[in-house]
Write an enzyme that holds these catalytic residues in place. Structure first.
Site, PDB file in Angstrom:
ATOM      1  N   ASP A  57      -3.278   4.581  -2.385  1.00 41.03           N
ATOM      2  CA  ASP A  57      -4.327   5.157  -1.549  1.00 41.03           C
ATOM      3  C   ASP A  57      -4.748   6.526  -2.095  1.00 41.03           C
ATOM      4  O   ASP A  57      -3.898   7.338  -2.481  1.00 41.03           O
ATOM      5  CB  ASP A  57      -3.800   5.296  -0.119  1.00 41.03           C
ATOM      6  CG  ASP A  57      -4.867   5.710   0.863  1.00 41.03           C
ATOM      7  OD1 ASP A  57      -5.831   4.948   1.055  1.00 41.03           O
ATOM      8  OD2 ASP A  57      -4.723   6.795   1.467  1.00 41.03           O
ATOM      9  N   ASP A 116       0.855  -1.182   0.000  1.00 41.55           N
ATOM     10  CA  ASP A 116       0.000   0.000   0.000  1.00 41.55           C
ATOM     11  C   ASP A 116       0.892   1.234   0.000  1.00 41.55           C
ATOM     12  O   ASP A 116       1.863   1.287   0.755  1.00 41.55           O
ATOM     13  CB  ASP A 116      -0.863  -0.007   1.269  1.00 41.55           C
ATOM     14  CG  ASP A 116      -2.298   0.407   1.015  1.00 41.55           C
ATOM     15  OD1 ASP A 116      -2.494   1.391   0.285  1.00 41.55           O
ATOM     16  OD2 ASP A 116      -3.213  -0.244   1.545  1.00 41.55           O
ATOM     17  N   HIS A 121     -10.638  -3.088   3.988  1.00 40.99           N
ATOM     18  CA  HIS A 121     -10.420  -2.542   5.329  1.00 40.99           C
ATOM     19  C   HIS A 121     -11.302  -1.327   5.615  1.00 40.99           C
ATOM     20  O   HIS A 121     -11.411  -0.906   6.772  1.00 40.99           O
ATOM     21  CB  HIS A 121      -8.944  -2.150   5.490  1.00 40.99           C
ATOM     22  CG  HIS A 121      -8.541  -1.050   4.557  1.00 40.99           C
ATOM     23  ND1 HIS A 121      -8.437  -1.223   3.193  1.00 40.99           N
ATOM     24  CD2 HIS A 121      -8.238   0.262   4.789  1.00 40.99           C
ATOM     25  CE1 HIS A 121      -8.082  -0.078   2.628  1.00 40.99           C
ATOM     26  NE2 HIS A 121      -7.949   0.835   3.579  1.00 40.99           N
ATOM     27  N   ASP A 122     -11.901  -0.742   4.578  1.00 37.65           N
ATOM     28  CA  ASP A 122     -12.797   0.406   4.740  1.00 37.65           C
ATOM     29  C   ASP A 122     -14.265   0.036   4.571  1.00 37.65           C
ATOM     30  O   ASP A 122     -15.124   0.914   4.640  1.00 37.65           O
ATOM     31  CB  ASP A 122     -12.459   1.485   3.699  1.00 37.65           C
ATOM     32  CG  ASP A 122     -11.210   2.271   4.048  1.00 37.65           C
ATOM     33  OD1 ASP A 122     -10.847   2.321   5.242  1.00 37.65           O
ATOM     34  OD2 ASP A 122     -10.594   2.845   3.126  1.00 37.65           O
ATOM     35  N   GLU A 134      -6.949   3.837  -5.660  1.00 41.20           N
ATOM     36  CA  GLU A 134      -8.221   4.156  -5.013  1.00 41.20           C
ATOM     37  C   GLU A 134      -8.723   5.473  -5.602  1.00 41.20           C
ATOM     38  O   GLU A 134      -8.053   6.495  -5.533  1.00 41.20           O
ATOM     39  CB  GLU A 134      -8.018   4.282  -3.500  1.00 41.20           C
ATOM     40  CG  GLU A 134      -9.313   4.472  -2.740  1.00 41.20           C
ATOM     41  CD  GLU A 134      -9.090   4.654  -1.247  1.00 41.20           C
ATOM     42  OE1 GLU A 134      -9.942   4.203  -0.470  1.00 41.20           O
ATOM     43  OE2 GLU A 134      -8.074   5.260  -0.856  1.00 41.20           O
TER      44      GLU A 134
END
Length: 556
Positions: free
Chosen positions: A199, A98, A330-331, A254
């Site tokens: 991200d 990430d 994870h979100d 993302e």
């Protein structure tokens, strides 16, 4: 191997903090991932995406990075990640890290130096603005509530942060910033990393006019228009040329506000930007549109809208790029609790949504615990840890009073990011086999029933169903290159579509409700065989679909 290995792949996301603790400190670690490589290999996955493990104060669970080159001691050290990469590669599993390139932690040496003066090397690494009439430079609000600007007394200026005040945004207009990020990525490539999950990458370019945002709800702060700034494509293309292309590294970005037509610009191979992007659009189908409370204003899942959105992405990216497919990360909360039925039909709803997703064109992403049908924990408000939830509770419930505490808790139990962050449930021993000591975060109380050990021996094994779905994707080209055609677009319960590559023609169909449904589609097609069915039917003998029944069927 071709450079587009990811088109044939299924990628598994690990949230290290909650995966497996091997050193008895209550926090998952890199050795915990290494220890479970055989488990992941058995599942059949091709790559692991690891959420941030860099040195961090953990204000936003690692998405606030203090040192990009150093592994946080809570996870191990740089030798541990090198060993993990080598061990994963020995099992033909690639490693994707990430990268948070939009912001750092306020504990980063870059930011600490930047705060000291307006004329040192790091001064322009961040976005600094003078006060306007003694106030913030504009009305931009943070994603986590409150202003997107925080005042620094030493510089007598405000700095910009799209997220927490401890997460100052980098100034991508500064070429030194861009080179520093690319250099970090090259550093990890030298360790053997195979790709990047970027991200909030569509936020890196800011409109340099810094104009106020329109304020439809007369709110004090309006969340900044945080995506697709004027130089975004230029910056991402430069990153591609500096890092992705020369080192053949996979990239998935993302892209929170991107629609399918925006994504075509990001993922069209001719443009050389990203391989894939994560859209948020299909994850808003249980959100009340235009409500002042944003994602905390929830409604029952709109299956028609879900189908429309996913089909739109399938159609618009066809011939123009590749889809990244996901329901959990994870979100994102657990699908059986959010959109399915996690009580009577936990196995069925987990596998039905999996079938719908894995049958689409694109690369499926599986989030840890998804493969055993983990559920939301339904905590009390005091038990949630997430900075986003806590700051929004302060803002919406206590300050602006636009939502009641009861409704906020109801939303939190459905959609809070913390729902996905409870420790992985390995067995029915204390703490679910995650740790021999008290975990950093509460474990879901249902761990004695829902865990890997139980699932692997169950007649209704979610793991074994995922294993079969992944094998089907590896074995049949039709899921990679077949055309997509949505069927029954207005049906509120049935999700059905065709995949056809001339060699195979498949019907993917799922009843996304807790009641049996009649389907006239079965009269229209001659079914040759059942490829997979979550009720384990060998052949289709009726026009009915049982609650949350899902099938992939070969048709003539």
């Amino acid at each position: 191997m071709t450079n587009d290995w990811w088109k044939n792949a299924v990628i598994y996301q690990v949230y290290p903090k909650s995966f497996l603790d091997t050193n008895a400190d209550g926090i998952g670690d890199l050795n915990g991932i290494d220890k479970k490589l055989d488990y992941l290999s058995d599942l059949g996955i091709d790559a692991i995406w690891i959420s941030p493990v860099y040195l961090s104060p953990q204000v936003d669970n690692g998405y606030d990075i203090a040192n990009y080159r150093k592994i946080d001691p809570m996870f191990g050290d740089n030798k541990d990640i090198k060993k993990l990469i080598q061990d994963a590669h020995s099992k033909n599993i690639r490693i994707i890290m990430d990268m948070v390139a939009n912001h750092t932690s306020d504990q980063s040496i870059w930011f600490r130096e930047s705060c000291k003066s307006k004329d040192n090397y790091f001064s322009d690494f961040y976005i600094w603005k003078d006060p306007v009439d003694g106030k913030e430079p504009n009305n931009w609000g943070s994603n986590f509530g409150g202003s997107a600007w925080t005042f620094n007394k030493t510089r007598n200026q405000y700095y910009l942060h799209y997220y927490g005040k401890q997460q100052p945004d980098l100034n991508w207009e500064n070429p030194k910033v861009r080179e520093a990020i690319y250099d970090v990525m090259r550093y990890w490539k030298a360790h053997g990393v195979d790709g990047w999950r970027m991200d909030v990458i569509t936020s890196i370019s800011k409109d340099q006019r810094f104009l106020d945002n329109p304020n439809p709800h007369n709110l004090h702060y309006v969340v900044a228009n945080q995506n697709n700034g004027p130089r975004m494509h230029e910056f991402i293309h430069e990153m591609n040329q500096e890092v992705f292309k020369p080192f053949s590294m996979m990239s998935v970005g993302e892209a929170p506000d991107s629609k399918s037509k925006d994504a075509r610009l990001l993922v069209d191979p001719k443009r050389e930007e990203l391989n894939m992007v994560f859209t948020f659009e299909h994850m808003h189908v249980d959100r009340v549109p235009g409500n002042v409370n944003g994602r905390w204003a929830i409604q029952p899942v709109d299956i028609v809208q879900l189908k429309k959105t996913l089909a739109d992405w399938q159609d618009n990216l066809d011939g123009h790029g590749w889809n990244a497919l996901y329901f959990e990360n994870h979100d994102r909360a657990r699908t059986p609790s959010r959109w399915g039925n996690d009580k009577e039909f936990r196995y069925e709803s987990a596998t039905a949504f999996a079938t719908v997703l894995h049958g689409l064109k694109g690369t499926p992403f599986v989030y840890q615990g998804e493969e055993i049908g983990m559920t939301n924990p339904k905590f009390d408000l005091k038990d949630y840890e997430d900075i986003e939830l806590r700051t929004n509770y302060q803002k919406l419930v206590l300050q602006e009073k636009t939502i009641s505490e009861t409704d906020f808790l109801k939303a939190a139990r459905k959609i809070s990011r913390d729902n996905a962050r409870t420790p992985m449930q390995w067995n029915d021993s204390e703490n679910g086999g995650f740790s021999v000591v008290k975990p950093w975060f509460k474990i879901n109380p249902n761990y004695k029933e829902v865990n890997v050990k139980n699932d692997l021996t169950s007649s209704k094994s979610v793991f074994k169903y995922y294993q079969k779905l992944i094998k089907i994707r590896h074995d049949y080209e039709v899921l990679k290159d077949g055309d997509f055609q949505l069927l029954l677009p207005d049906d509120k319960k049935i999700f059905a579509y065709l995949r056809d590559n001339g060699k195979n023609k498949w019907l993917v169909i799922a009843n996304l409700s807790g009641y049996s449904q009649q389907v006239d589609l079965f009269d229209k097609f001659h079914i040759n065989k059942v490829i997979i069915d979550n009720y384990k039917l060998d052949k289709r003998t009726s026009n009915g679909l049982l609650p949350y029944e899902a099938s992939i069927l070969e048709i003539e």
